[in-house]
Design a protein around this motif. Structure first.
Motif, PDB file in Angstrom:
ATOM      1  N   ILE A 113       0.831  -1.203   0.000  1.00  7.91           N
ATOM      2  CA  ILE A 113       0.000   0.000   0.000  1.00  7.91           C
ATOM      3  C   ILE A 113       0.870   1.259   0.000  1.00  7.91           C
ATOM      4  O   ILE A 113       0.649   2.185  -0.783  1.00  7.91           O
ATOM      5  N   SER A 116       2.873   1.955  -3.197  1.00  7.96           N
ATOM      6  CA  SER A 116       2.094   2.509  -4.302  1.00  7.96           C
ATOM      7  C   SER A 116       2.037   4.036  -4.244  1.00  7.96           C
ATOM      8  O   SER A 116       1.681   4.686  -5.208  1.00  7.96           O
ATOM      9  N   PHE A 226      -5.862   7.219   3.278  1.00  2.52           N
ATOM     10  CA  PHE A 226      -5.650   6.353   2.114  1.00  2.52           C
ATOM     11  C   PHE A 226      -5.294   4.944   2.580  1.00  2.52           C
ATOM     12  O   PHE A 226      -5.821   3.942   2.088  1.00  2.52           O
ATOM     13  N   THR A 229      -8.221   2.995   4.168  1.00  2.00           N
ATOM     14  CA  THR A 229      -9.176   2.618   3.129  1.00  2.00           C
ATOM     15  C   THR A 229      -8.677   1.404   2.353  1.00  2.00           C
ATOM     16  O   THR A 229      -9.417   0.456   2.099  1.00  2.00           O
ATOM     17  N   GLU A 230      -7.379   1.449   2.012  1.00  3.97           N
ATOM     18  CA  GLU A 230      -6.801   0.327   1.258  1.00  3.97           C
ATOM     19  C   GLU A 230      -6.783  -0.954   2.087  1.00  3.97           C
ATOM     20  O   GLU A 230      -7.113  -2.027   1.594  1.00  3.97           O
ATOM     21  N   SER A 235     -12.670   4.301   5.589  1.00  8.22           N
ATOM     22  CA  SER A 235     -12.040   5.597   5.320  1.00  8.22           C
ATOM     23  C   SER A 235     -12.267   6.615   6.432  1.00  8.22           C
ATOM     24  O   SER A 235     -11.724   7.714   6.391  1.00  8.22           O
TER      25      SER A 235
END
Ligand code: DAH
Length: 336
Positions: A113, A116, A226, A229-230, A235
């Protein structure tokens, strides 16, 4: 004649050979048509009546000894053949395929994560000195916050210890690199804590550090959102004011887990919120300790315990399960 049979019995008992031909010769000599046993049986009618009983017993004993010797030698021979076959031609014992440990699965997911969005992985030693684990992180000697991390010391004066957190890698990395810095540092940490279901003297953390010009608290919050959420598909987060010596301001990050099931009530203690990490803006004093210009650069850091996140994701109740190496538990993560 009786003595002769006794001698033959000893000869049979002492005979041994691994050679097939020799064993066959032995068989013919004793049990063959014209062999010793038949020969002696043939003499039975000539034995005086008063000796017949003893003679009969002896000759039977001899016959049994020959038979059992032949069986023994035969068995030894075949097991030897099997052994040779096992060694040379068997295709090896089936090797069980291992599985990744749940801690590594989740660690790798977290790395993915952050990778990225541009974070690189940085490593540091598990055996640390006082400077990297405490002092450079704004935890000088006698600072009360040191008491929060009961420590395994390997040497004192100068102090060498098992790192109590992965924050030490922040220091090591900043000593070697100038901004922009964007690293993630997973690893084992050690604390001298009593073993209970809520703590373990070895556990794993992941540290994050981002240093650049104009990095703000809003960047931190956005990045964490972020991330949750991933990882969790959630979120909604909140940052509660907290204290860490190396960040100012500091916060604890809670993720809104929800209250949809009984488990949700249990793990969030009825609030719906779960604490998942600590974070904050890197204290300028820390930047100064590693010769980074604190007027030019700012940044954020965060640190989370991996076990806790694995427990959340897989609804596990006891941290000790990670260290027991019980295959029944570990195999459940095969398909992930
Ligand atoms: N090192 C802290 C601990 O072990 C966790 C932590 C909190 C790391 C805040 C950070 C941070 O980088 O900013 O409890």
């Amino acid at each position: 004649m009786l003595e002769k049979i006794d001698e033959l019995l000893i000869e049979v008992q002492n005979f041994t050979s691994a050679n097939k031909d020799e064993i066959e010769q032995f068989r013919i000599r004793f049990s063959g048509k014209k062999g010793i046993l038949n020969e002696i049986f043939g003499k039975f009618k000539d034995v005086p009546n008063e000796q017949k009983k003893e003679f009969g017993q002896k000759i039977n004993t001899l016959k049994q000894a020959v038979e059992s010797k032949l069986t023994d030698l035969k068995n030894a021979g075949t097991s030897q053949i099997i052994q040779i076959k096992e060694d040379l031609t068997r295709p090896g014992f089936p090797a069980e395929l291992g599985t990744r440990h749940p801690i590594n699965l989740v660690k790798n997911r977290i790395i993915e994560i952050f990778k990225s969005i541009g974070f690189a992985v940085a490593d540091g030693p598990e055996i640390e000195d006082d400077w990297h684990n405490f002092t450079a992180l704004n935890l000088p000697e006698y600072h009360p916050a040191r008491d929060m991390q009961d420590t395994f010391f390997l040497e004192t004066d100068p102090d060498i210890l098992l790192r109590t957190h992965t924050s030490s890698v922040q220091i090591r990395y900043m000593e070697e690199n100038q901004p922009p810095i964007r690293i993630l540092s997973p690893g084992r940490v050690f604390r001298n804590e009593a073993i209970s279901s809520r703590s373990h003297c070895i556990f794993h953390q992941i540290e994050g550090l981002y240093i650049d010009e104009n990095v703000s608290f809003a960047d931190l919050k956005q990045t964490l959102q972020f991330f949750t959420t991933e990882l969790f598909g959630k979120s909604k987060i909140r940052l509660r004011p907290s204290y860490f010596p190396f960040t100012e301001p500091s916060a604890e990050v809670d993720v809104y887990w929800g209250l949809n099931s009984e488990t949700d009530y249990r793990i969030t203690k009825g609030t719906g919120w779960l604490e998942i990490m600590g974070c904050g803006m890197v204290d300028p004093a820390v930047l100064q300790n590693v010769n980074i210009d604190a007027d030019k650069y700012s940044g954020y850091a965060f640190g989370m315990g991996i076990e806790r996140i694995v427990m959340l994701l897989y609804q596990m109740g006891d941290i000790r399960m990670f260290f027991e190496n019980d295959k029944r538990m570990l195999q459940q993560f095969k398909s992930l």
